[in-house]
Design a protein around this motif. Sequence first.
Motif, PDB file in Angstrom:
ATOM      1  N   GLY A   1      -8.252  -1.379  -2.854  1.00  0.00           N
ATOM      2  CA  GLY A   1      -7.924  -2.717  -2.651  1.00  0.00           C
ATOM      3  C   GLY A   1      -8.747  -3.745  -2.723  1.00  0.00           C
ATOM      4  O   GLY A   1      -9.984  -3.588  -2.218  1.00  0.00           O
TER       5      GLY A   1
ATOM      6  N   ALA B   1      -5.153  -0.207   2.137  1.00  0.00           N
ATOM      7  CA  ALA B   1      -5.789   0.467   1.289  1.00  0.00           C
ATOM      8  C   ALA B   1      -6.630   1.439   1.431  1.00  0.00           C
ATOM      9  O   ALA B   1      -6.302   2.920   1.191  1.00  0.00           O
ATOM     10  CB  ALA B   1      -6.771  -0.395   0.126  1.00  0.00           C
TER      11      ALA B   1
ATOM     12  N   VAL C   1      -3.458  -4.079  -4.447  1.00  0.00           N
ATOM     13  CA  VAL C   1      -3.775  -2.509  -4.188  1.00  0.00           C
ATOM     14  C   VAL C   1      -3.345  -1.863  -5.316  1.00  0.00           C
ATOM     15  O   VAL C   1      -2.093  -2.065  -5.819  1.00  0.00           O
ATOM     16  CB  VAL C   1      -3.085  -1.998  -3.117  1.00  0.00           C
TER      17      VAL C   1
ATOM     18  N   ALA D   1       0.962  -1.098  -0.001  1.00  0.00           N
ATOM     19  CA  ALA D   1      -0.136   0.038   0.116  1.00  0.00           C
ATOM     20  C   ALA D   1       0.911   1.148  -0.090  1.00  0.00           C
ATOM     21  O   ALA D   1       0.600   2.203  -0.848  1.00  0.00           O
ATOM     22  CB  ALA D   1      -0.881   0.090   1.107  1.00  0.00           C
TER      23      ALA D   1
ATOM     24  N   ILE E   1      -5.728  -6.508   2.903  1.00  0.00           N
ATOM     25  CA  ILE E   1      -5.548  -5.687   1.600  1.00  0.00           C
ATOM     26  C   ILE E   1      -6.387  -4.321   1.668  1.00  0.00           C
ATOM     27  O   ILE E   1      -5.872  -3.303   1.525  1.00  0.00           O
ATOM     28  CB  ILE E   1      -6.029  -6.463   0.434  1.00  0.00           C
ATOM     29  N   ARG E   2      -7.487  -4.821   2.417  1.00  0.00           N
ATOM     30  CA  ARG E   2      -8.517  -3.464   2.134  1.00  0.00           C
ATOM     31  C   ARG E   2      -8.177  -2.459   3.420  1.00  0.00           C
ATOM     32  O   ARG E   2      -8.350  -1.264   3.277  1.00  0.00           O
ATOM     33  CB  ARG E   2      -9.693  -3.984   2.767  1.00  0.00           C
TER      34      ARG E   2
END
Lengths: 481, 484
Positions: free
Chosen positions: B189, B182, B215, B158, B178-179
């Motif tokens: 992401g 992000a 991402v 990221a 991931i999220r």
Amino acid sequence: MNENLNNWEAVIGLEIHVQLSTKSKLFSGASTNFGALPNTQACNIDLAMPGVLPVLNEEVLKMAIKLGTALNADINSPTSFARKNYFYPDSPKGYQISQMDKPIVEGGYLDIETESGTKRIGVTRAHLEEDAGKSLHDDFEGQSGIDLNRAGTPLLEIVSEPEISTPAEAVAYLKSIHSIIRYLAISDGNMAEGSMRCDANVSVRKKGDLELGTRTETKNVNSFRFVEKAIQYEIERQVHEIESGNTITQETRLYDSQNNTTRPMRSKEYANDYRYFPEPDLLPITLEKDFIESVINDMPEMPNEKKERFVSKFSLSNYDADLLAADKDIANYFEEVVKISDSPKLSTNWIMGELSALLNNENLNIKDSKVSSDKLGQLILRIEDATISGKIAKDIFEKMWISGKEVDEIIQDEGLEQVTDDKQIEAMIDEVIKSNPEQLEQYRSGKDRLFGFFVGQVMQASKGKANPKQVNDILKSKLEK
Amino acid sequence: MDLHKLSLKEQLEGLKKSEFTSVELTSHYLKRISKHDEKFNSFITVTEENALMQAKAADERYKKDKSLPLDGVPIAHKDIFCTKGVRTTCGSKMLSNFEAPYSSTVYTKLDEHGMVMLGKTNMDEFAMGSSNETSYFGPVSNPWDTEYVPGGSSGGSASCVSAELAPIATATDTGGSIRQPASLCGLTGIKPTYGRVSRYGMIAFASSLDQGGVVARSAEDAALILEGMSGHDPKDSTSLKLPSPDLTKNLKDSIQGMKIGLPKEFFEQDMPSYVEQSIQEAIETYKSLGAEIVEVSLKNINLSLPIYYIIAPAECSANLSRYDGVRYGYRCEDPKDIEDLYMRTREEGFGAEVKRRILIGTYALSAGFYDAYYLKAQKCRQLVANDFTNAFESVDVILSPTTPGTAFKAGEKSDDPTEMYLQDIFTIPANLAGLPGISIPCGEHGGLPLGMQLVGNSLQEDKLLQFAHSYQSNTDWHKKMPNI
């Protein structure tokens, strides 16, 4: 250890590990060949490299279904894998992929022949799991080596109910399993190479007691004979301990075949809590009915079916049929011999007697017999049609074994054909009577035992070729005159 | 030319039209990395030589008119994906010198698509963390403000995309990895459906939850790369037996008449007013685009965090057993015996957070506790999944904040694991249910970005990307980049 064992009874359960004869491993594409240089047959998956994942070798499903069917068991669908966690250098992932809640085979039985007749032994389950590698402690000074060639080789672990009562029954059960896996061609069952391994759970209790005693698990028993001896030792040891006022510790023990003892494994050598949980890298496997049926349809005739057929079709005794059917190769040889000789009983006797003696002498498998089933069939046929006597046949058989010749060739070359012409036999008898006047006198004055003497003389004169029955009949009538 | 200002899609078009070469593009990023990454520590390994070689090869293919679908575009890979010939550390001392003898499927696929690897990005050790402070290779900072964390565990991925040191990066998501970064770095992401992206060669944390993704700076860029890395892989038994989905086909379709679910349980929770306001504005935007807003209920969602913190540690306790100092990786000095080798290798090779989770997982699986913890957690996990199934009967996507707030300062939560674990409260449910989720930038607070999350039904990555793209076509949040 001379306690009165008669007051005690043993409760025995066996866990048999069968190495499945797949070309590649349970969860990787590496070869399963035995005896390669260390670590040459271990791929990234077997080495448990970071990030690798297991992929099931589907061949093992067929093998397990066949075994389950032969053991009259249920095939579980879905069947699933679990992780069994323990640290050991030859277990590269730090866990073994095995089966826990849904083993592929569950709830079967096996009938074994014992001294007191047929006994049914329950089979709790059979599950798939991967084999470990090997630790080599002697090859490196002050260090241990790890060989991961065997790591990931597919195993079926067959767990019996604790319904075995004697070392002999344990061996009969083990032999029966051995016979089945060989028939199914799912393993070579070679105990010396470790393709079939046996752990024995043993406990003892006073006869009549309902409560089970504390059990021990004896590992590392790698021959039929050792299974018998290890269990016998363990029974005697436990009885001795209890009668000496001690208690039995629930523990894992190792069999030492050199000294015929068992000793407790160090606690390091096994873990207590394996923390089983479902293997998240493998989804549960659904076995379609059609698939299972096609696998079952593909199965060969099993030893028990073969045995029953031998009894009904060839009128063999239970004992003979059992012996022949236990080994697929022997059974096949037998059927080929009978096809030519048309004499099941005589064929059985020859296979179990003369042939098996020579095979044992030279440590040969029946498949490598120097006398083929065709040739033995011909030999028996010549006995049946009275071309040769049984005694001559034994000589001929040995000659066939050495030379590889056909029976008729030897008979012809050596003029061994049986003499069945009454005139020829009479002439020989007359000659013998004439040359033995004293014996004739004694016989005629009541010494019946001398009959055998005359038979012997006649047979000798014919070089064994005279038909014994004819000799008997003619001799009797001549001596009475 | 500021090549890094071009979107990935524009870069690909530029390469195709020979406006610049892959070597130029790659060198541009390598220069940026060497100039700026000291501040962020987003790379563990920069593979300069290898990158230029790959770029040269891509240029050759363009010349011969034999280019590959994503030829010559640079990418950074999270250091959890094994790459043959390059060390793969997973952010751990345990693997600090580990060079995998094989490559992950994700790397291989993108390599076969012609992508150029710039290097391997920093991450929380074995992907365990939400701030990228547990890495053996040092913490990563947030390009928006280096005193703040970038989130984790894909913090390096990221951070480097946000600082425009790479146009896009692979990442992995077990509970939000991931999220959440992000969201904290102002990026898009996406974590696809469990089984979409092969886990082969992706170092395992929690096998039933781990999923690879990307991402990126926009949904459009994310769609391009995710498509390239998805698809059935026979080497991963949990990989879905489906071909790679076409993620760009419906990207520009209208969301007119589609339904967005708002889980009331999420909005009943206390959240900072700036979060509420940003989400409210995003909802208004979606309404203006023709979407219908529906309240839904995920009544077991409050169980997600405790379920996750049983299942993930349980699986990791087994997954990390292979790091024993016997075959590869870190080994302690002069072990006395095998016991000592195990104990000291693992004591010295793992960091505190990893050890904490191994301990929790080992405990949860122990005889006598298994039924109460692991088995119960699995049952509850099914309840959470059922809630989603029910909700998706009436809506297309489910919207919520991605994180409870914007990025926090380095060190702020590192001494309080449970506070840290709350970072993933909105993201974990999608992992438990194996559903795809995307975080897209939707606001800011105090100079730091904030994201919203959309969770879709199984296999509906295309719909998530369509929603994200539709939003990004009408807002500018995703275009804001930090001044570095």
